[in-house]
Motif scaffolding. Sequence first.
Motif, mmCIF file in Angstrom:
data_model
loop_
_atom_site.group_PDB
_atom_site.id
_atom_site.type_symbol
_atom_site.label_atom_id
_atom_site.label_comp_id
_atom_site.label_asym_id
_atom_site.label_seq_id
_atom_site.Cartn_x
_atom_site.Cartn_y
_atom_site.Cartn_z
ATOM 1 N N ASP A 79 15.772 56.703 25.486
ATOM 2 C CA ASP A 79 16.792 55.695 25.220
ATOM 3 C C ASP A 79 16.363 54.320 25.728
ATOM 4 O O ASP A 79 16.545 53.306 25.047
ATOM 5 N N THR A 80 15.784 54.291 26.921
ATOM 6 C CA THR A 80 15.303 53.020 27.478
ATOM 7 C C THR A 80 14.173 52.463 26.645
ATOM 8 O O THR A 80 14.128 51.264 26.330
ATOM 9 N N TRP A 81 13.231 53.319 26.276
ATOM 10 C CA TRP A 81 12.078 52.896 25.475
ATOM 11 C C TRP A 81 12.540 52.307 24.146
ATOM 12 O O TRP A 81 12.045 51.264 23.717
ATOM 13 N N VAL A 82 13.478 52.974 23.489
ATOM 14 C CA VAL A 82 13.977 52.501 22.195
ATOM 15 C C VAL A 82 14.641 51.137 22.335
ATOM 16 O O VAL A 82 14.443 50.240 21.505
ATOM 17 N N ARG A 83 15.421 50.928 23.395
ATOM 18 C CA ARG A 83 16.065 49.632 23.605
ATOM 19 C C ARG A 83 15.034 48.523 23.824
ATOM 20 O O ARG A 83 15.203 47.401 23.347
ATOM 21 N N ILE A 84 13.966 48.840 24.542
ATOM 22 C CA ILE A 84 12.896 47.863 24.758
ATOM 23 C C ILE A 84 12.254 47.492 23.420
ATOM 24 O O ILE A 84 12.007 46.309 23.132
ATOM 25 N N ALA A 85 11.966 48.494 22.601
ATOM 26 C CA ALA A 85 11.347 48.251 21.300
ATOM 27 C C ALA A 85 12.263 47.404 20.409
ATOM 28 O O ALA A 85 11.812 46.458 19.752
ATOM 29 N N GLN A 86 13.541 47.738 20.391
ATOM 30 C CA GLN A 86 14.485 46.983 19.566
ATOM 31 C C GLN A 86 14.579 45.533 20.026
ATOM 32 O O GLN A 86 14.582 44.608 19.213
ATOM 33 N N GLY A 87 14.650 45.322 21.331
ATOM 34 C CA GLY A 87 14.747 43.970 21.864
ATOM 35 C C GLY A 87 13.508 43.148 21.574
ATOM 36 O O GLY A 87 13.596 41.946 21.274
ATOM 37 N N THR A 88 12.349 43.785 21.636
ATOM 38 C CA THR A 88 11.090 43.087 21.371
ATOM 39 C C THR A 88 11.053 42.553 19.949
ATOM 40 O O THR A 88 10.680 41.399 19.701
ATOM 41 N N VAL A 89 11.446 43.379 18.993
ATOM 42 C CA VAL A 89 11.414 42.967 17.588
ATOM 43 C C VAL A 89 12.448 41.880 17.319
ATOM 44 O O VAL A 89 12.180 40.901 16.610
ATOM 45 N N ARG A 90 13.623 41.998 17.907
ATOM 46 C CA ARG A 90 14.692 41.012 17.673
ATOM 47 C C ARG A 90 14.336 39.633 18.216
ATOM 48 O O ARG A 90 14.711 38.613 17.642
ATOM 49 N N ASP A 120 16.106 52.936 2.445
ATOM 50 C CA ASP A 120 16.693 52.726 1.134
ATOM 51 C C ASP A 120 17.961 51.890 1.218
ATOM 52 O O ASP A 120 18.294 51.140 0.305
ATOM 53 N N ASP A 121 18.702 52.033 2.326
ATOM 54 C CA ASP A 121 19.926 51.259 2.496
ATOM 55 C C ASP A 121 19.657 49.957 3.231
ATOM 56 O O ASP A 121 20.554 49.320 3.748
ATOM 57 N N LYS A 122 18.359 49.546 3.269
ATOM 58 C CA LYS A 122 17.924 48.298 3.863
ATOM 59 C C LYS A 122 18.370 48.142 5.312
ATOM 60 O O LYS A 122 19.011 47.162 5.671
ATOM 61 N N PRO A 123 18.056 49.091 6.178
ATOM 62 C CA PRO A 123 18.424 48.934 7.587
ATOM 63 C C PRO A 123 17.587 47.843 8.234
ATOM 64 O O PRO A 123 16.476 47.555 7.803
ATOM 65 N N THR A 124 18.112 47.230 9.252
ATOM 66 C CA THR A 124 17.331 46.261 10.005
ATOM 67 C C THR A 124 16.243 47.016 10.767
ATOM 68 O O THR A 124 16.346 48.227 10.988
ATOM 69 N N PRO A 125 15.189 46.309 11.186
ATOM 70 C CA PRO A 125 14.168 46.980 11.993
ATOM 71 C C PRO A 125 14.760 47.648 13.229
ATOM 72 O O PRO A 125 14.340 48.741 13.606
ATOM 73 N N SER A 126 15.741 47.009 13.851
ATOM 74 C CA SER A 126 16.376 47.582 15.036
ATOM 75 C C SER A 126 17.053 48.909 14.704
ATOM 76 O O SER A 126 16.930 49.899 15.436
ATOM 77 N N LEU A 145 16.296 50.817 12.136
ATOM 78 C CA LEU A 145 15.244 51.761 11.756
ATOM 79 C C LEU A 145 14.670 52.447 12.994
ATOM 80 O O LEU A 145 14.435 53.655 12.999
ATOM 81 N N ILE A 146 14.463 51.672 14.043
ATOM 82 C CA ILE A 146 13.942 52.241 15.296
ATOM 83 C C ILE A 146 14.933 53.244 15.858
ATOM 84 O O ILE A 146 14.573 54.355 16.270
ATOM 85 N N GLY A 147 16.216 52.860 15.872
ATOM 86 C CA GLY A 147 17.244 53.764 16.387
ATOM 87 C C GLY A 147 17.374 55.028 15.567
ATOM 88 O O GLY A 147 17.560 56.125 16.112
ATOM 89 N N ASN A 148 17.269 54.887 14.247
ATOM 90 C CA ASN A 148 17.374 56.058 13.362
ATOM 91 C C ASN A 148 16.272 57.078 13.618
ATOM 92 O O ASN A 148 16.444 58.270 13.356
#
Length: 277
Positions: free
Chosen positions: A41-52, A14-20, A22-25
Amino acid sequence: MTAQTIGTAVARQDDKPTPSKLIGNNRAELAQVMPSHMRADTWVRIAQGTVRRDPKLLEAANASPASLMVALMESARLGLEPGTEQFYLTPRRVKGRPEVLGIVGYQGLIELMYRSGAVASVVVEVVRDKDAFRWAPGRMTKPEHDADWFGGVETRGALKGVYAYAEMTNGSTSKVVVLGRDHVAKAKESAQGADSAYSPWKTNEEAMWLKTAARRLSKWVPTSTEDRRIVQGTAERADRPSLTAADVEPDPLDITGAVEVDDDAIDGEVVEDGGQQ
């Protein structure tokens, strides 16, 4: 992630978070379904980096955060790294709207085989026109394959076939899967959207040949009860044109009820339903 959980997760946009963001949330929800050996934590960072890193993927994730979360939850529950050849994150268009589709890659299938504890090694290789390849079923336990491993397409020639087998921890060799161009072509023909510019059949054809063989092998490799569910279920679910919230079961291991598909329908990676490229 259940349909209710996905709805809650996506509602946080609702507050328009970035995909990165959203993954962290949703780190806690993703970590809840991961195998115990995974580091969230490592998995989440990989996912965030992939999308960015991928503009097309970022566009699809912004347009459809629900599809992003479904794909990531599938990757997390299987314990595979998103954005790698274990688990692809690919953009697609449905009725002109970008979405994210998660696809288990050949390295993901191999990783799931290893987890059974019954497999010592897995061999999956393509054969090219100028390679020396010999296989005599019933008289050989595994193929003989000689090639210029440092040569490219000009040296080794076009793709001709692919094979796969596993060496078991008890010293035996699994069934050997050997597929020619016609077998792979039939698999590609059964894949919805294979001609799309976004499809791995277009962007990484060799990897899709390897996956075709790895998927066939996964039906023959002995596994534990837990990993048999994962390997067989993944092989089937990866063939489906898409996953929705309703497809993701509450139990991260109980995917044995997946719909049976034709053995040659290898991948429904990309669906272009009336949309534009």
